[in-house]
Design a protein around this motif. Structure first.
Motif, PDB file in Angstrom:
ATOM      1  N   PRO A  60      -3.443  -4.948  28.498  1.00 51.69           N
ATOM      2  CA  PRO A  60      -3.915  -3.824  28.119  1.00 51.69           C
ATOM      3  C   PRO A  60      -3.319  -3.582  27.141  1.00 51.69           C
ATOM      4  O   PRO A  60      -3.968  -2.680  25.762  1.00 51.69           O
ATOM      5  CB  PRO A  60      -4.445  -3.440  28.829  1.00 51.69           C
ATOM      6  CG  PRO A  60      -3.539  -3.520  30.091  1.00 51.69           C
ATOM      7  CD  PRO A  60      -3.318  -4.808  29.933  1.00 51.69           C
ATOM      8  N   GLY A  88     -11.950   1.046  17.729  1.00 48.80           N
ATOM      9  CA  GLY A  88     -11.804   0.439  19.068  1.00 48.80           C
ATOM     10  C   GLY A  88     -11.664  -1.255  19.554  1.00 48.80           C
ATOM     11  O   GLY A  88     -10.679  -0.995  20.337  1.00 48.80           O
ATOM     12  N   ARG A 135      -7.912  -1.009  19.002  1.00 54.06           N
ATOM     13  CA  ARG A 135      -7.074  -0.271  20.213  1.00 54.06           C
ATOM     14  C   ARG A 135      -7.402  -0.869  21.665  1.00 54.06           C
ATOM     15  O   ARG A 135      -6.855  -0.345  22.795  1.00 54.06           O
ATOM     16  CB  ARG A 135      -7.295   1.308  20.678  1.00 54.06           C
ATOM     17  CG  ARG A 135      -7.232   2.083  19.418  1.00 54.06           C
ATOM     18  CD  ARG A 135      -5.492   2.645  19.591  1.00 54.06           C
ATOM     19  NE  ARG A 135      -5.717   3.330  20.327  1.00 54.06           N
ATOM     20  CZ  ARG A 135      -4.372   3.526  20.945  1.00 54.06           C
ATOM     21  NH1 ARG A 135      -2.855   3.187  20.041  1.00 54.06           N
ATOM     22  NH2 ARG A 135      -3.757   4.128  21.889  1.00 54.06           N
ATOM     23  N   ARG A 193     -10.477  -1.590  22.894  1.00 52.43           N
ATOM     24  CA  ARG A 193     -11.414  -0.731  24.011  1.00 52.43           C
ATOM     25  C   ARG A 193     -12.681  -1.473  24.523  1.00 52.43           C
ATOM     26  O   ARG A 193     -12.920  -2.249  23.418  1.00 52.43           O
ATOM     27  CB  ARG A 193     -12.171   0.063  23.657  1.00 52.43           C
ATOM     28  CG  ARG A 193     -10.651   1.023  23.123  1.00 52.43           C
ATOM     29  CD  ARG A 193     -10.432   1.649  24.247  1.00 52.43           C
ATOM     30  NE  ARG A 193      -9.270   3.209  23.923  1.00 52.43           N
ATOM     31  CZ  ARG A 193      -7.698   3.590  24.245  1.00 52.43           C
ATOM     32  NH1 ARG A 193      -7.335   2.447  24.140  1.00 52.43           N
ATOM     33  NH2 ARG A 193      -7.284   4.502  23.678  1.00 52.43           N
ATOM     34  N   ALA A 194     -12.620  -2.048  25.769  1.00 53.28           N
ATOM     35  CA  ALA A 194     -13.846  -3.243  25.622  1.00 53.28           C
ATOM     36  C   ALA A 194     -15.222  -3.063  25.298  1.00 53.28           C
ATOM     37  O   ALA A 194     -15.956  -3.252  24.955  1.00 53.28           O
ATOM     38  CB  ALA A 194     -13.827  -2.803  27.577  1.00 53.28           C
ATOM     39  N   TRP A 195     -15.047  -1.390  25.238  1.00 51.88           N
ATOM     40  CA  TRP A 195     -16.496  -1.150  25.085  1.00 51.88           C
ATOM     41  C   TRP A 195     -16.762  -1.732  22.805  1.00 51.88           C
ATOM     42  O   TRP A 195     -18.411  -1.767  23.011  1.00 51.88           O
ATOM     43  CB  TRP A 195     -16.950   0.667  24.455  1.00 51.88           C
ATOM     44  CG  TRP A 195     -16.427   1.337  24.272  1.00 51.88           C
ATOM     45  CD1 TRP A 195     -15.238   1.730  24.886  1.00 51.88           C
ATOM     46  CD2 TRP A 195     -15.897   1.480  22.475  1.00 51.88           C
ATOM     47  NE1 TRP A 195     -13.984   2.544  23.598  1.00 51.88           N
ATOM     48  CE2 TRP A 195     -14.534   2.552  22.084  1.00 51.88           C
ATOM     49  CE3 TRP A 195     -16.756   0.957  21.630  1.00 51.88           C
ATOM     50  CZ2 TRP A 195     -14.200   3.126  21.030  1.00 51.88           C
ATOM     51  CZ3 TRP A 195     -16.126   1.388  19.828  1.00 51.88           C
ATOM     52  CH2 TRP A 195     -15.204   2.305  20.076  1.00 51.88           C
ATOM     53  N   ALA A 196     -15.785  -1.774  22.574  1.00 54.22           N
ATOM     54  CA  ALA A 196     -15.684  -1.853  20.894  1.00 54.22           C
ATOM     55  C   ALA A 196     -15.931  -3.375  21.122  1.00 54.22           C
ATOM     56  O   ALA A 196     -16.323  -3.820  20.039  1.00 54.22           O
ATOM     57  CB  ALA A 196     -14.082  -1.511  20.032  1.00 54.22           C
ATOM     58  N   ARG A 232     -11.442  -9.673  30.941  1.00 55.08           N
ATOM     59  CA  ARG A 232     -11.062  -8.799  30.898  1.00 55.08           C
ATOM     60  C   ARG A 232     -12.181  -8.940  32.153  1.00 55.08           C
ATOM     61  O   ARG A 232     -11.820  -7.864  33.383  1.00 55.08           O
ATOM     62  CB  ARG A 232     -12.209  -8.047  30.698  1.00 55.08           C
ATOM     63  CG  ARG A 232     -11.340  -6.975  29.097  1.00 55.08           C
ATOM     64  CD  ARG A 232     -12.701  -6.411  28.077  1.00 55.08           C
ATOM     65  NE  ARG A 232     -11.374  -5.839  26.991  1.00 55.08           N
ATOM     66  CZ  ARG A 232     -10.577  -4.538  26.330  1.00 55.08           C
ATOM     67  NH1 ARG A 232     -10.864  -4.376  27.247  1.00 55.08           N
ATOM     68  NH2 ARG A 232      -9.819  -4.901  25.326  1.00 55.08           N
TER      69      ARG A 232
END
Length: 157
Positions: free
Chosen positions: A9, A98, A101, A103-106, A154
């Motif tokens: 991560p 995102g 950083r 981020r999975a949502w991004a 992921r």
């Protein structure tokens, strides 16, 4: 027995996502500059530019699709277009943040939004064959691949 490495991560472990984040931030910046330009210029300079261009191309702006475009250019449509561009810029900036950083949502946002362009990119190759259309398609395919690969890694974690 195959060993699947754990998903790291740490944002520093994902330079590909950073490259895509910078690209998305650049698209957001272009949209923001365009929205600002539209809001500051208003409809009259845009109408003058289209009229000048049509006369230089020996077209007739008083009839046909050009006349409809000129009729549609108003203060309200210019501001609405600027507002849509502002929303697009904000979406690109959020996605860029995102991705930077990790981020999975991004990654989800990026893979879906880039994939939505693929049919348009393929159509552009048929309408406007050339290196530019092919390059745009390749860039979007690489982005979709990289973000989908990130999501699969992921999931295995």
């Amino acid at each position: 027995m195959s060993h699947t490495p754990h998903y790291n991560p740490d944002p520093h472990a994902h330079p590909g996502l950073h490259v895509i984040a910078v690209f998305e931030a650049f698209k957001g910046l272009l949209a923001l500059v365009s929205a600002s330009g539209l809001a500051l210029l208003g409809p009259q300079p845009i109408r003058r530019f289209i009229l000048e261009l049509t006369w230089r191309l020996h077209l007739h702006p008083e009839r046909g699709p050009i006349a409809h475009v000129l009729d549609a250019i108003s203060r309200n449509t210019v501001h609405l277009t600027a507002l849509v561009l502002l929303g697009y810029a904000l979406l690109r900036f959020v996605e860029a943040w995102g991705l930077w950083r990790v981020r999975a949502w991004a990654s989800w946002l990026g893979v879906v939004s880039a994939a939505l362009y693929l049919p348009l990119d393929i159509g552009a190759i048929f309408r406007h064959p050339g290196w530019l259309s092919v390059t745009v398609l390749i860039i979007n395919l690489v982005v979709v691949y990289a973000l989908a690969r990130d999501l699969l890694r992921r999931r295995r974690h």
